[in-house]
Design a protein around this motif. Sequence first.
Motif, PDB file in Angstrom:
ATOM      1  N   UNK A  88       0.852  -1.192   0.000  1.00  0.00           N
ATOM      2  CA  UNK A  88       0.000   0.000   0.000  1.00  0.00           C
ATOM      3  C   UNK A  88       0.887   1.241   0.000  1.00  0.00           C
ATOM      4  N   UNK A  89       0.528   2.204  -0.837  1.00  0.00           N
ATOM      5  CA  UNK A  89       1.163   3.525  -0.803  1.00  0.00           C
ATOM      6  C   UNK A  89       0.053   4.579  -0.859  1.00  0.00           C
ATOM      7  N   UNK A  90       0.385   5.778  -0.411  1.00  0.00           N
ATOM      8  CA  UNK A  90      -0.581   6.874  -0.402  1.00  0.00           C
ATOM      9  C   UNK A  90       0.023   8.080  -1.118  1.00  0.00           C
ATOM     10  N   UNK A  91      -0.848   8.870  -1.719  1.00  0.00           N
ATOM     11  CA  UNK A  91      -0.411  10.143  -2.281  1.00  0.00           C
ATOM     12  C   UNK A  91      -1.564  11.130  -2.127  1.00  0.00           C
ATOM     13  N   UNK A 139       9.861   8.478  14.381  1.00  0.00           N
ATOM     14  CA  UNK A 139      10.756   9.466  13.765  1.00  0.00           C
ATOM     15  C   UNK A 139      10.711   9.431  12.240  1.00  0.00           C
ATOM     16  N   UNK A 140       9.716   8.723  11.714  1.00  0.00           N
ATOM     17  CA  UNK A 140       9.597   8.587  10.254  1.00  0.00           C
ATOM     18  C   UNK A 140       8.693   9.662   9.659  1.00  0.00           C
ATOM     19  N   UNK A 141       8.267  10.591  10.477  1.00  0.00           N
ATOM     20  CA  UNK A 141       7.323  11.669  10.176  1.00  0.00           C
ATOM     21  C   UNK A 141       5.902  11.108  10.205  1.00  0.00           C
ATOM     22  N   UNK A 142       5.009  11.886  10.789  1.00  0.00           N
ATOM     23  CA  UNK A 142       3.656  11.383  11.056  1.00  0.00           C
ATOM     24  C   UNK A 142       2.753  11.352   9.827  1.00  0.00           C
ATOM     25  N   UNK A 143       3.211  11.843   8.681  1.00  0.00           N
ATOM     26  CA  UNK A 143       2.391  11.768   7.463  1.00  0.00           C
ATOM     27  C   UNK A 143       2.369  10.340   6.933  1.00  0.00           C
ATOM     28  N   UNK A 144       1.260   9.980   6.285  1.00  0.00           N
ATOM     29  CA  UNK A 144       1.093   8.620   5.783  1.00  0.00           C
ATOM     30  C   UNK A 144       1.810   8.401   4.457  1.00  0.00           C
ATOM     31  N   UNK A 170      -2.353   7.249  13.710  1.00  0.00           N
ATOM     32  CA  UNK A 170      -2.366   5.932  13.068  1.00  0.00           C
ATOM     33  C   UNK A 170      -1.049   5.556  12.395  1.00  0.00           C
ATOM     34  N   UNK A 171      -0.329   6.532  11.854  1.00  0.00           N
ATOM     35  CA  UNK A 171       0.883   6.220  11.089  1.00  0.00           C
ATOM     36  C   UNK A 171       1.945   5.501  11.929  1.00  0.00           C
ATOM     37  N   UNK A 172       2.248   5.961  13.164  1.00  0.00           N
ATOM     38  CA  UNK A 172       3.245   5.218  13.949  1.00  0.00           C
ATOM     39  C   UNK A 172       2.818   3.776  14.227  1.00  0.00           C
ATOM     40  N   UNK A 173       1.511   3.546  14.311  1.00  0.00           N
ATOM     41  CA  UNK A 173       1.006   2.191  14.563  1.00  0.00           C
ATOM     42  C   UNK A 173       1.242   1.316  13.331  1.00  0.00           C
ATOM     43  N   UNK A 174       0.955   1.876  12.149  1.00  0.00           N
ATOM     44  CA  UNK A 174       1.187   1.117  10.908  1.00  0.00           C
ATOM     45  C   UNK A 174       2.669   0.806  10.736  1.00  0.00           C
ATOM     46  N   UNK A 175       3.508   1.813  10.948  1.00  0.00           N
ATOM     47  CA  UNK A 175       4.959   1.594  10.823  1.00  0.00           C
ATOM     48  C   UNK A 175       5.444   0.625  11.902  1.00  0.00           C
ATOM     49  N   UNK A 176       4.908   0.796  13.114  1.00  0.00           N
ATOM     50  CA  UNK A 176       5.304  -0.078  14.227  1.00  0.00           C
ATOM     51  C   UNK A 176       4.839  -1.508  14.070  1.00  0.00           C
ATOM     52  N   UNK A 177       3.876  -1.733  13.167  1.00  0.00           N
ATOM     53  CA  UNK A 177       3.408  -3.097  12.907  1.00  0.00           C
ATOM     54  C   UNK A 177       4.364  -3.874  12.003  1.00  0.00           C
ATOM     55  N   UNK A 178       5.286  -3.159  11.382  1.00  0.00           N
ATOM     56  CA  UNK A 178       6.261  -3.812  10.502  1.00  0.00           C
ATOM     57  C   UNK A 178       7.297  -4.564  11.315  1.00  0.00           C
ATOM     58  N   UNK A 179       7.649  -5.752  10.852  1.00  0.00           N
ATOM     59  CA  UNK A 179       8.715  -6.521  11.519  1.00  0.00           C
ATOM     60  C   UNK A 179      10.081  -5.928  11.180  1.00  0.00           C
ATOM     61  N   UNK A 180      10.181  -5.327   9.997  1.00  0.00           N
ATOM     62  CA  UNK A 180      11.459  -4.806   9.520  1.00  0.00           C
ATOM     63  C   UNK A 180      11.195  -3.518   8.732  1.00  0.00           C
ATOM     64  N   UNK A 181      11.821  -2.416   9.170  1.00  0.00           N
ATOM     65  CA  UNK A 181      11.588  -1.109   8.552  1.00  0.00           C
ATOM     66  C   UNK A 181      12.804  -0.715   7.723  1.00  0.00           C
ATOM     67  N   UNK A 182      12.560  -0.397   6.457  1.00  0.00           N
ATOM     68  CA  UNK A 182      13.637   0.031   5.568  1.00  0.00           C
ATOM     69  C   UNK A 182      13.670   1.542   5.424  1.00  0.00           C
ATOM     70  N   UNK A 183      14.747   2.050   4.851  1.00  0.00           N
ATOM     71  CA  UNK A 183      14.924   3.498   4.735  1.00  0.00           C
ATOM     72  C   UNK A 183      15.548   3.850   3.391  1.00  0.00           C
ATOM     73  N   UNK A 184      14.991   4.859   2.745  1.00  0.00           N
ATOM     74  CA  UNK A 184      15.533   5.373   1.490  1.00  0.00           C
ATOM     75  C   UNK A 184      15.863   6.846   1.693  1.00  0.00           C
TER      76      UNK A 184
END
Length: 326
Positions: A88-91, A139-144, A170-184
């Motif tokens: 899922x991605x959002x714009x 710290x990933x910024x609260x925007x979706x 909601x965004x920290x919860x969605x990110x926090x649900x990930x087992x592994x978080x990547x960064x670009x």
Amino acid sequence: MMTAPLITVIMPVYNSVQYVETAIKSVLAQTYSHLELLIIDDGSNDGTREIINQQQQIDDRIHLICLENQGSGVARNEGLRRANGEYIAFIDADDYYDQNFLLQGMRLAEQGYDCIVYNYKRFNDQQETLYYVEPTPLKSYSAVWNKLYRKECWDNLLFPQNMKIEDFEVVPIAVGSAKKIGFISDTFYYYRIHQTSITHQTDINEAREAVKACQLLFANMKKKTISFPQDDLATYINSFLYSHLYTCMSRLSTKDEKKAAFEIIATYSKTLNKQVFNSPKTLVAPSKLKQLRNDLITTLFSAGCFNLGLRLVDLMAKLFGKKGVK
């Protein structure tokens, strides 16, 4: 040969006739092409829908869902409900993607990352500003929108309805649900700043919503059994409350409105910091300088010295630099 995973891109739209074509084309031009674009039109009446219909005839990856005007939280929830993608991605309809936004994210997804976080740029007609984030839930910024998610990150999680503040809780919860978080670190998302996003009407309800958003964040943490480091959580919540306090104090027109907004936010934040974060401060800050600022303005605001408090904040920002508001 295995089929590439499908990505669902969710775009809520409301009266975005000036920008929506750019946003749509930036999705359709992605170098990662196995996608569906769910456009949820939230009751537009300015010609936005006609532009979407034109684009839909050109590319069948566009699916238009029409709702009565209920706000972008409802629109995003409808997008999540209808999403067919594994990711899922959002714009937002006034922003745009770099053509490699999805491809870069999927390269990390193929390595087992469930959520990928991107730095992003804010821009207007005059300039672009790069914003740095970190690959952690708080710290990933609260925007979706500066993220790509495995669909499971959104299981049992919805945006609040009838609220302007809808990402923070909601965004920290969605990110926090990930087992592994990547960064670009490269920038692939462009957030447009225009007059409506800067000077939106503020009323006393903003203070009430800020408190409600914090309460919903704690409710979502409990619901999804997700916890965060206490120091990070204290900074995330207090920075959010500070920013809304500043907005209310600078934009509300009467002294009585400012006093009421201050009471709503300060009463909640002081109780929260005492009970949850074991701090006597009204607004906790991560550094000594910001703590001094917070202590000074809360003292001045509580005494009704709103203009003096605002001037002090602006002076400190000029003297010491304004780093990473979000």
